[in-house]
Design a protein around this motif. Structure first.
Motif, PDB file in Angstrom:
ATOM      1  N   ARG A 241       0.591  -1.333  -0.298  1.00 53.15           N
ATOM      2  CA  ARG A 241       0.032  -0.209   0.073  1.00 53.15           C
ATOM      3  C   ARG A 241       1.302   1.384   0.107  1.00 53.15           C
ATOM      4  N   GLN A 242       1.877   1.481   0.357  1.00 51.00           N
ATOM      5  CA  GLN A 242       3.103   2.179   0.932  1.00 51.00           C
ATOM      6  C   GLN A 242       3.916   3.002  -0.883  1.00 51.00           C
ATOM      7  N   GLY A 243       3.752   1.083  -1.870  1.00 52.53           N
ATOM      8  CA  GLY A 243       4.488   1.656  -3.115  1.00 52.53           C
ATOM      9  C   GLY A 243       5.552   0.744  -3.183  1.00 52.53           C
ATOM     10  N   TYR A 244       5.911  -0.099  -2.008  1.00 53.30           N
ATOM     11  CA  TYR A 244       7.305  -1.234  -2.268  1.00 53.30           C
ATOM     12  C   TYR A 244       6.682  -1.857  -3.434  1.00 53.30           C
ATOM     13  N   SER A 245       7.529  -2.340  -3.918  1.00 54.28           N
ATOM     14  CA  SER A 245       7.209  -3.759  -5.144  1.00 54.28           C
ATOM     15  C   SER A 245       8.253  -4.332  -4.434  1.00 54.28           C
ATOM     16  N   LEU A 246       7.965  -6.180  -3.805  1.00 56.33           N
ATOM     17  CA  LEU A 246       8.408  -6.793  -2.913  1.00 56.33           C
ATOM     18  C   LEU A 246       9.105  -7.828  -3.914  1.00 56.33           C
ATOM     19  N   ILE A 247      10.241  -7.874  -3.204  1.00 52.73           N
ATOM     20  CA  ILE A 247      11.142  -9.116  -4.575  1.00 52.73           C
ATOM     21  C   ILE A 247      11.681  -9.945  -3.428  1.00 52.73           C
ATOM     22  N   ASP A 315      17.070 -15.429  -0.234  1.00 53.46           N
ATOM     23  CA  ASP A 315      16.785 -15.520  -1.498  1.00 53.46           C
ATOM     24  C   ASP A 315      18.545 -14.953  -1.944  1.00 53.46           C
ATOM     25  N   GLU A 316      18.204 -15.359  -2.773  1.00 56.04           N
ATOM     26  CA  GLU A 316      20.479 -15.535  -3.975  1.00 56.04           C
ATOM     27  C   GLU A 316      20.051 -14.275  -3.950  1.00 56.04           C
ATOM     28  N   PRO A 317      21.020 -13.657  -3.545  1.00 57.53           N
ATOM     29  CA  PRO A 317      21.646 -12.286  -4.161  1.00 57.53           C
ATOM     30  C   PRO A 317      21.702 -11.716  -5.646  1.00 57.53           C
ATOM     31  N   GLN A 318      22.128 -12.960  -6.683  1.00 55.19           N
ATOM     32  CA  GLN A 318      22.064 -12.154  -8.172  1.00 55.19           C
ATOM     33  C   GLN A 318      19.863 -12.360  -7.941  1.00 55.19           C
ATOM     34  N   ALA A 319      19.132 -12.941  -7.508  1.00 58.45           N
ATOM     35  CA  ALA A 319      17.661 -12.725  -7.468  1.00 58.45           C
ATOM     36  C   ALA A 319      17.213 -11.714  -7.255  1.00 58.45           C
ATOM     37  N   ILE A 320      17.842 -11.277  -5.934  1.00 62.18           N
ATOM     38  CA  ILE A 320      17.849  -9.944  -5.665  1.00 62.18           C
ATOM     39  C   ILE A 320      17.728  -8.678  -6.732  1.00 62.18           C
ATOM     40  N   VAL A 321      18.927  -8.658  -6.739  1.00 58.04           N
ATOM     41  CA  VAL A 321      19.130  -7.698  -7.662  1.00 58.04           C
ATOM     42  C   VAL A 321      18.485  -7.609  -8.766  1.00 58.04           C
ATOM     43  N   GLU A 322      18.340  -8.716  -9.724  1.00 63.46           N
ATOM     44  CA  GLU A 322      17.738  -9.091 -10.820  1.00 63.46           C
ATOM     45  C   GLU A 322      16.053  -8.230 -10.658  1.00 63.46           C
ATOM     46  N   GLY A 323      15.360  -9.108  -9.864  1.00 61.52           N
ATOM     47  CA  GLY A 323      14.113  -8.767  -9.389  1.00 61.52           C
ATOM     48  C   GLY A 323      13.704  -7.121  -9.055  1.00 61.52           C
ATOM     49  N   ASN A 370      27.717  -8.434   0.986  1.00 55.63           N
ATOM     50  CA  ASN A 370      29.241  -8.801   0.368  1.00 55.63           C
ATOM     51  C   ASN A 370      28.444  -9.242  -1.667  1.00 55.63           C
ATOM     52  N   GLU A 371      28.511 -10.671  -1.732  1.00 59.10           N
ATOM     53  CA  GLU A 371      27.505 -11.205  -2.986  1.00 59.10           C
ATOM     54  C   GLU A 371      27.141 -10.397  -3.734  1.00 59.10           C
ATOM     55  N   LEU A 372      26.542  -9.691  -3.362  1.00 58.80           N
ATOM     56  CA  LEU A 372      25.053  -8.663  -3.765  1.00 58.80           C
ATOM     57  C   LEU A 372      25.938  -7.755  -3.869  1.00 58.80           C
TER      58      LEU A 372
END
Length: 606
Positions: A241-247, A315-323, A370-372
């Protein structure tokens, strides 16, 4: 205590005698652990004016905040029974046992079950010792029928007695409490039984005095419990509701107002003025929506989780960045065709160059940070990471960051506790250690000071002493942003300093440091100024606060040690302190909104 009674925690809060030579103590027991107790007995006095003793103030504050915090819920202490004995004097009329009565009410609001009505001892009628003995016998009569035989270990626990008064916690008792897993922990890893405040309460169990949740009971014997997701449905709904896109299960991204502004050619944020960030190409995100503080000025109104260690699914760092990239680009694309949006800026906005890891929560809590960061740098995206200075080990092992921020919200222990409302009991020691660790960082470091009028603007000398701990490259000083009232904050517009107030504070801090720092930049629109180390960034009379981002990426890829001076650029004239533009890029179009806040808040005419 009777050896066959269920485990009982007893907390005694006495009034502090100002004439004594000792010091008032605080309640050192971790109040978040109350949900793990089966029976808690409170003996508390009321001081003049209806205030709690010094030792009980943090407990009372925590209970008041938690009982009005919608994230905590009404079942936090559903497995805990309690009894309250108040020590007071009826001569004080409406303040008679006020603290005991309030304590009783707040515990009930959190789902705790009273085993006795609140006992209001009156020293004006009879000895409090006699009344306490009478109350204790009533307590025994109520609890004893439910007791069952226990083994030696349980008997040891049943006699636990935590006494807090003028002499503090008895060391033997504190050691015993620590061995049982409910006293203060000195490490960043807390007992496994502890959860987040909003998740502490479990379903009602069948055993009257059991603190084991149904979820734990349902785990098959011999299996390892699986970590839960950080975000439950209610939190997801509130943040959305506050405008966040959750990953995934613990990350989020949100479009910054300055991203929208620069897409329209109306100017960037203060980071554009101070460091050369292109705001329309900056992504604001976090890999951890959880935080270890509940700051009074948090503009997220405390709808994010809280905790002191990572205990969720990861969650995986790569998945977070890509999301995050996909969500950010999608939100930027939604402005295509919007009034005032420049097509060239829109196309640039799809190519992210900067990442502000400062959205909400504590990004450094994410164990694979660090990976992220490496993933971001591999995509030629700069990193601006903000931490609340409660996780020194994470800072110690942190890899290269384009710019590392540490929030310095107060200059003294008491003020930091009042403003940040940290979960760690040793928050001040953690805070100072985090600051000191900045000395060993080779990349750019920043202290971020958020000024709250009436709270943290009167300790210039103490702020200067904190600067000596970390010796940061920069000091950002910003006035607090008023974001409306909420149950988590009592701030009003009266707590918001003007830009001139921030300038005066910065000038005084520079003078206190004897010229080691200078007034480098300002951004009037954000009510923010930048101090920089004179010996590093003032070269031939010109400030060099901007960042050569391409050079930074080259240095990271090379894998060799490098320092902040290897990727700095000159600051443009319009961005320096006292420039006529006051930090506004003249290439942008300034749009001044007409605001009607009423006569009381009207600004004087220029």
């Amino acid at each position: 205590m009777h050896p066959f009674l269920p485990s009982v925690l007893v907390a005694v809060f006495e009034s502090y005698d100002k004439g004594s030579t000792g010091n008032p103590t605080t309640f050192e027991y971790e109040v978040e652990h109350l949900c793990n107790e089966t029976v808690v007995c409170f003996l508390v006095s009321t001081q003049e004016g209806g205030t709690p003793p010094q030792a009980a103030r943090w407990l009372m504050q925590w209970l008041e905040e938690s009982s009005t915090d919608f994230r905590v819920g009404r079942k936090l202490l559903q497995n805990t029974q309690f009894a309250v004995f108040g020590a007071g004097n009826s001569a004080y009329a409406e303040d008679f046992n006020k603290v005991a009565r309030q304590l009783h009410k707040d515990l009930i609001k959190l789902g705790a079950q009273p085993v006795l009505p609140c006992y209001q001892g009156d020293e004006d009628t009879e000895s409090l010792a006699v009344q306490a003995q009478e109350w204790g016998q009533q307590l025994l009569d109520v609890l004893q029928p439910a007791a069952a035989p226990q083994d030696a270990a349980d008997t040891h626990r049943s006699n636990t007695h935590l006494e807090v008064g003028n002499n503090g916690i008895d060391k033997a008792e504190a050691d015993k409490a620590g061995s049982e897993g409910y006293a203060t922990s000195d490490s960043e890893s807390e007992p496994a039984s502890e959860g987040d405040m909003e998740d502490l309460a479990g379903p009602v169990t069948s055993k009257k005095y059991s603190s084991t949740t149904d979820q734990q009971q349902q785990q098959p014997v011999g299996t390892v419990p699986q970590p839960k997701q950080m975000l439950n449905p209610a939190l997801r709904a509130a943040l959305t509701r506050q405008g966040y896109s959750l990953i995934g299960s613990h990350s989020g991204v949100k479009l910054c107002r300055w991203t929208k502004s620069m897409l329209r050619g109306r100017g960037g944020c203060y980071k554009h003025s101070f460091y050369g960030i292109e705001s329309h190409r900056c992504m604001e995100t976090t890999p951890s929506l959880a935080c270890a503080n509940k700051c009074v000025f948090c503009w997220r109104h405390h709808t994010n989780p809280v905790g002191r260690e990572w205990r969720w699914q990861m969650d995986e760092p790569q998945a977070i960045v890509e999301g995050a990239i996909a969500s950010h680009v999608r939100m930027v694309r939604s402005f295509s065709g919007a009034p005032g949006v420049q097509e060239s800026r829109l196309q640039e906005g799809y190519q992210i160059r900067h990442c502000a890891l400062s959205l909400v929560g504590e990004p450094i809590m994410y164990p694979r940070i660090n990976e992220l960061l490496d993933d971001l740098h591999s995509r030629d995206i700069s990193s601006f990471l903000v931490t609340n200075a409660q996780f020194p080990n994470r800072i110690r092992h942190l890899g290269p960051v384009t710019q590392l921020y540490v929030s310095v919200d107060a200059a003294t222990r008491d003020e930091l506790k009042a403003i940040d409302r940290p979960l760690f009991s040793d928050f001040w020691e953690r805070f100072r250690e985090c600051l000191t660790l900045l000395r060993d960082k080779h990349q750019r470091t920043v202290y971020r000071l958020t000024l709250v009028k009436g709270w943290n603007m009167a300790e210039i000398a103490n702020y200067a002493a904190l600067l000596e701990l970390g010796r940061p490259d920069f000091v950002e000083i910003k006035g607090v942003t008023y974001c409306g009232s909420s149950g988590g904050s009592k701030l009003t517009m009266q707590n918001v300093p003007f830009h001139d107030d921030v300038r005066e504070f910065g000038k005084a801090l520079c003078e206190e440091k004897g010229g080691a720092y200078g007034l480098a930049c300002e951004h009037e629109h954000s009510c923010c100024i930048l101090l920089a180390r004179s010996d590093t960034f003032l070269i031939d009379g010109r400030w060099h606060t901007w960042i050569d981002y391409d050079r930074f990426q080259e240095l990271v890829r090379a894998g060799e040690p490098f320092s902040t001076t290897d990727y700095m650029r000159p600051t443009p004239d319009w961005a320096v302190y006292d420039a006529p533009e006051r930090g506004f890029d003249p290439q942008e179009t300034r749009v001044r909104k007409i605001r009607n806040h009423g006569k009381a808040l009207a600004l004087p005419e220029a």
